[in-house]
Enzyme design. Structure first.
Site, PDB file in Angstrom:
ATOM      1  N   GLU A 250       0.859  -1.191   0.000  1.00 40.89           N
ATOM      2  CA  GLU A 250       0.000   0.000   0.000  1.00 40.89           C
ATOM      3  C   GLU A 250       0.887   1.230   0.000  1.00 40.89           C
ATOM      4  O   GLU A 250       2.017   1.189   0.491  1.00 40.89           O
ATOM      5  CB  GLU A 250      -0.831   0.052   1.295  1.00 40.89           C
ATOM      6  CG  GLU A 250      -1.935  -0.942   1.375  1.00 40.89           C
ATOM      7  CD  GLU A 250      -2.646  -0.869   2.736  1.00 40.89           C
ATOM      8  OE1 GLU A 250      -2.323   0.011   3.561  1.00 40.89           O
ATOM      9  OE2 GLU A 250      -3.520  -1.705   2.957  1.00 40.89           O
ATOM     10  N   LYS A 252       2.453   4.476   1.423  1.00 44.34           N
ATOM     11  CA  LYS A 252       2.649   4.995   2.775  1.00 44.34           C
ATOM     12  C   LYS A 252       2.624   6.516   2.693  1.00 44.34           C
ATOM     13  O   LYS A 252       3.569   7.129   2.188  1.00 44.34           O
ATOM     14  CB  LYS A 252       3.978   4.515   3.370  1.00 44.34           C
ATOM     15  CG  LYS A 252       4.180   4.992   4.801  1.00 44.34           C
ATOM     16  CD  LYS A 252       5.461   4.437   5.402  1.00 44.34           C
ATOM     17  CE  LYS A 252       5.524   4.627   6.908  1.00 44.34           C
ATOM     18  NZ  LYS A 252       5.412   6.022   7.337  1.00 44.34           N
ATOM     19  N   ARG A 257      -2.140   9.602  11.319  1.00 40.95           N
ATOM     20  CA  ARG A 257      -2.975   8.408  11.428  1.00 40.95           C
ATOM     21  C   ARG A 257      -4.186   8.726  12.287  1.00 40.95           C
ATOM     22  O   ARG A 257      -4.063   9.373  13.324  1.00 40.95           O
ATOM     23  CB  ARG A 257      -2.158   7.298  12.081  1.00 40.95           C
ATOM     24  CG  ARG A 257      -2.882   5.983  12.186  1.00 40.95           C
ATOM     25  CD  ARG A 257      -1.930   4.952  12.732  1.00 40.95           C
ATOM     26  NE  ARG A 257      -2.472   3.622  12.682  1.00 40.95           N
ATOM     27  CZ  ARG A 257      -1.734   2.526  12.781  1.00 40.95           C
ATOM     28  NH1 ARG A 257      -0.441   2.616  12.920  1.00 40.95           N
ATOM     29  NH2 ARG A 257      -2.291   1.332  12.747  1.00 40.95           N
ATOM     30  N   GLU A 302      -5.201   7.459   6.997  1.00 35.64           N
ATOM     31  CA  GLU A 302      -4.132   8.446   7.090  1.00 35.64           C
ATOM     32  C   GLU A 302      -4.716   9.740   6.515  1.00 35.64           C
ATOM     33  O   GLU A 302      -5.207   9.747   5.373  1.00 35.64           O
ATOM     34  CB  GLU A 302      -2.926   7.959   6.284  1.00 35.64           C
ATOM     35  CG  GLU A 302      -1.683   8.791   6.445  1.00 35.64           C
ATOM     36  CD  GLU A 302      -0.877   8.486   7.726  1.00 35.64           C
ATOM     37  OE1 GLU A 302      -1.296   7.655   8.547  1.00 35.64           O
ATOM     38  OE2 GLU A 302       0.174   9.118   7.895  1.00 35.64           O
ATOM     39  N   PHE A 342      -7.293   2.757   5.278  1.00 31.35           N
ATOM     40  CA  PHE A 342      -6.495   1.576   4.981  1.00 31.35           C
ATOM     41  C   PHE A 342      -6.857   0.355   5.822  1.00 31.35           C
ATOM     42  O   PHE A 342      -6.351  -0.728   5.578  1.00 31.35           O
ATOM     43  CB  PHE A 342      -4.990   1.866   5.078  1.00 31.35           C
ATOM     44  CG  PHE A 342      -4.500   2.311   6.443  1.00 31.35           C
ATOM     45  CD1 PHE A 342      -4.265   1.390   7.444  1.00 31.35           C
ATOM     46  CD2 PHE A 342      -4.273   3.658   6.697  1.00 31.35           C
ATOM     47  CE1 PHE A 342      -3.812   1.792   8.687  1.00 31.35           C
ATOM     48  CE2 PHE A 342      -3.814   4.078   7.942  1.00 31.35           C
ATOM     49  CZ  PHE A 342      -3.588   3.140   8.943  1.00 31.35           C
ATOM     50  N   ARG A 417       4.024  -4.253  17.416  1.00 32.23           N
ATOM     51  CA  ARG A 417       4.877  -3.955  16.271  1.00 32.23           C
ATOM     52  C   ARG A 417       5.405  -5.297  15.806  1.00 32.23           C
ATOM     53  O   ARG A 417       6.145  -5.953  16.509  1.00 32.23           O
ATOM     54  CB  ARG A 417       6.033  -3.038  16.692  1.00 32.23           C
ATOM     55  CG  ARG A 417       6.860  -2.569  15.512  1.00 32.23           C
ATOM     56  CD  ARG A 417       8.044  -1.731  15.951  1.00 32.23           C
ATOM     57  NE  ARG A 417       7.721  -0.450  16.560  1.00 32.23           N
ATOM     58  CZ  ARG A 417       7.283   0.620  15.900  1.00 32.23           C
ATOM     59  NH1 ARG A 417       7.102   0.564  14.594  1.00 32.23           N
ATOM     60  NH2 ARG A 417       7.024   1.736  16.525  1.00 32.23           N
ATOM     61  N   LYS A 423       7.441  -1.452   6.788  1.00 30.08           N
ATOM     62  CA  LYS A 423       7.476  -0.168   6.073  1.00 30.08           C
ATOM     63  C   LYS A 423       8.772  -0.065   5.288  1.00 30.08           C
ATOM     64  O   LYS A 423       9.848  -0.391   5.797  1.00 30.08           O
ATOM     65  CB  LYS A 423       7.282   1.020   7.018  1.00 30.08           C
ATOM     66  CG  LYS A 423       8.116   0.977   8.250  1.00 30.08           C
ATOM     67  CD  LYS A 423       7.788   2.129   9.175  1.00 30.08           C
ATOM     68  CE  LYS A 423       8.516   1.957  10.484  1.00 30.08           C
ATOM     69  NZ  LYS A 423       8.349   3.000  11.441  1.00 30.08           N
TER      70      LYS A 423
END
Ligand code: AMP
Length: 588
Positions: A250, A252, A257, A302, A342, A417, A423
């Site tokens: 996707e 970024k 956010r 976002e 997203f 995480r 990313k």
């Protein structure tokens, strides 16, 4: 329950920095707290009345608190101010004044947790100019009956100066030990917390019904979910090593956010750190309803500032112009945005956390209609490194920071995480590659042109396991005159008389801060260091890691909490992958 039990615990906790001891003090307190009031105790321990996202703020100005103390003790305001200046801590000054109290109180009422909590709640609900007198009355009635230790912590809480020195996860550990007998059930507590972001609610559930109560914790609208986070990778190839087969790439985007909660006409927007930010985006509240085909949803998006004429995405800083209290309508006009969805976490009474990314994307595409204001994040299924490279090129050309790479069969892992989300930024390929988000923990006074401001800042990463802030560099470049002024202002609120016990550094800063402000920094290299304490002893005995030639990028990450800063493990990964590059280069 006597408030003195809470105050004594806070007192013991101030006397230690050892995590085990801190946890044990909390366990001892929780064990003697009834389930009826445990949520109140959990909030008070954090200096709060409700979870952060509800925005209930006690924040009484020190001036009012001083007047209240004067009223209840008969000690003149000037004398209290003098004491405060002398000891430098309002809580301690209050305790000292209460020790010397000249007025005797005849009808002393016991101070209970309930009384303190209810009084503080009344204070927090008072609004407007004329509320000051009422606030003063409430505070002085409490201080009237308070012992010096109780007064010390009441003073700290009302002026928003209580610093427990432990993270939410330490409180979860203590709850687990106190009510389920061991730390083994901590993952269950963590899950419940990640789903509702409300420590008081978790505490009450586990105190009333033990571990089994936690299994039924469900996502619900207007209780924000702790966001899923991404790991960084440097190349498409590295991504492929982590996610073996096909995955979703996707765009970024470089914005803010937001977690959007909607139930019919009611809409609340939460930031990444779960603060209610609805007021900054009245345009979203006004327009979003017609784009979403569901009665009840939690969606993630976002928000990005755009140039309305060209449709181009603008950098994150543009969006920060919306962070103002007044004249929002003008900011809405001057800084137009798009909302780029997203993920979906909840739809019409059903949680989507446990279904796969692929299914969630399908649901998202079904319930969101895009137009010029609302978008679904551009996504492509990719299999080969070349496909990732091409899409990355595309994203960068459209003004994105890079790509987010997501595993197709992964559930939404709230609060984690993990390598299910990666990313990939363009700049990861040069020098150190990625930027770091670091916590400002100290500062050094400036000289020459910087006299009267800070000349350099001491920065730390966050060590999740130990709940500490080991320092990683001192940064003095990348600042403009404007940003130096801005730092001086922002940081003046965060000054601590004593260093926060969680900060580890071989440097002695001129000023220490509450670890709160997060800034973005780039650097040329990570090296072993005898001074900085990140990953101490992990790579070499007696050494930590430090950034070489660090530079502030100009971004203050208002949307990040200190716990969201770059972690110790991330720094170690960056150090190791940099070593790999150097070795690879040597082979040729
Ligand atoms: P970082 O802040 O560098 O850790 O990167 C993660 C952030 O990227 C998230 O918190 C989002 O604000 C942002 N972001 C931008 N685009 C996406 C996307 N497609 N999916 C998830 N997060 C995104």
């Amino acid at each position: 329950m006597k408030f003195s039990l809470v105050a004594d615990t806070l007192g013991y906790m101030e006397g230690t920095t050892k995590r085990l001891e801190l946890t044990q003090h909390l366990v001892d307190l929780f064990k003697i707290t009834s389930s009826e009031i445990i949520s109140k105790v959990a909030y008070l321990l954090q200096g709060k009345l409700r979870p952060e996202h509800e925005g209930v703020e006690i924040g009484v100005a020190e001036k009012i608190a001083i007047r209240a103390l004067s009223k209840s003790t008969g000690v003149p305001v000037l004398k209290i101010e003098h004491e405060y200046k002398k000891v430098g801590d309002f809580g301690q000054a209050t305790a000292n004044i209460l020790e010397q109290k000249t007025q005797t109180t005849f009808l002393k009422e016991d101070i209970t947790v309930e009384r303190v909590y209810d009084t503080l709640f009344k204070i927090a609900s008072l609004k407007g100019n004329r509320s000051q007198d009422m606030k003063m009355k409430y505070i002085s009635s409490l201080l009237n009956d308070a012992s010096p230790t109780e007064g010390r912590f009441i003073a700290k809480i009302i002026t928003a100066n209580l610093r427990l020195g432990v993270a939410d996860y330490t409180i979860l550990d203590a709850l687990s030990i106190a009510f389920t007998g061991s730390k083994e059930n901590r993952p269950l507590l963590e899950h419940a917390y990640n789903v509702c972001s409300d420590l008081g609610r978790v505490a009450e559930a586990v105190a009333k019904n033990g571990a089994s109560a936690l299994k039924s914790f469900q996502v619900s609208v207007f209780s924000p979910v702790r966001p899923m986070l991404a790991e960084r990778v440097k190349s498409a190839q590295e991504a492929h090593e982590k996610i073996e087969t096909e995955f979703a790439a996707e765009y970024k985007l470089d914005g803010e956010r937001v977690q959007l909660h909607m139930q019919k006409d009611k809409i609340i927007l939460y930031s990444r750190s779960l603060e209610n930010i609805t007021n900054y985006y009245p345009d979203i509240v006004e327009k979003i309803g017609k784009s979403i085909k569901a009665n009840e949803v939690i969606l993630e998006a976002e928000i990005v500032a755009i140039n309305e004429d060209t449709g181009e995405f603008l950098p994150f800083q543009e969006l920060m112009h919306r962070r103002r209290k007044y004249n929002i309508a003008k900011a809405v006009q001057d800084y137009p945005i798009t909302v780029n969805f997203f993920d979906v976490l909840f739809v019409d009474s059903k949680s989507c956390l446990d279904i796969s990314y692929k299914e969630r994307r399908h649901v998202l595409e079904n319930i969101v209609n895009d137009d010029s204001f609302v978008k679904i994040m551009p996504m492509m299924l990719v299999k080969t490194d070349d496909e990732v490279e091409d899409f990355l090129e595309n994203a960068i050309n459209s003004g994105c920071e890079g790509l987010m790479l997501k595993q197709l069969d992964s559930p939404y892992r709230a609060g984690a995480r993990a390598s299910n989300w990666l990313k990939l930024k363009r700049e990861y390929r040069n020098e150190l590659g990625d930027s770091l988000d670091l916590v400002v923990v100290g500062a050094f006074y400036g000289r020459g042109r910087r006299t009267g401001r800070y000349g350099a800042l001491l920065l730390s990463t966050y060590d999740e396991e130990a709940d500490r802030y080991p320092s990683v560099c001192k940064v003095g470049t990348g600042f403009t005159d404007e940003s130096l002024d801005q730092f001086y202002q922002i940081l003046s609120d965060k000054i601590r008389i004593k260093k926060d016990p969680r900060i580890d550094s071989g440097l002695e800063a001129d000023v220490w801060f509450e670890p709160e402000v997060v800034i973005e920094v780039v650097a040329s290299e990570i090296t072993l260091s005898p001074i900085h304490k990140v990953a101490l002893d992990k790579i070499r005995k007696g050494s930590g890691l430090a950034l070489r030639f660090p530079k502030f990028t100009g971004k203050i990450r208002f949307e990040k909490t200190p716990e969201n800063a770059t972690s110790v493990n991330e720094v170690i990964t960056m150090y190791n992958s940099q070593k790999k590059v150097v070795q690879d280069e040597k082979q040729f």
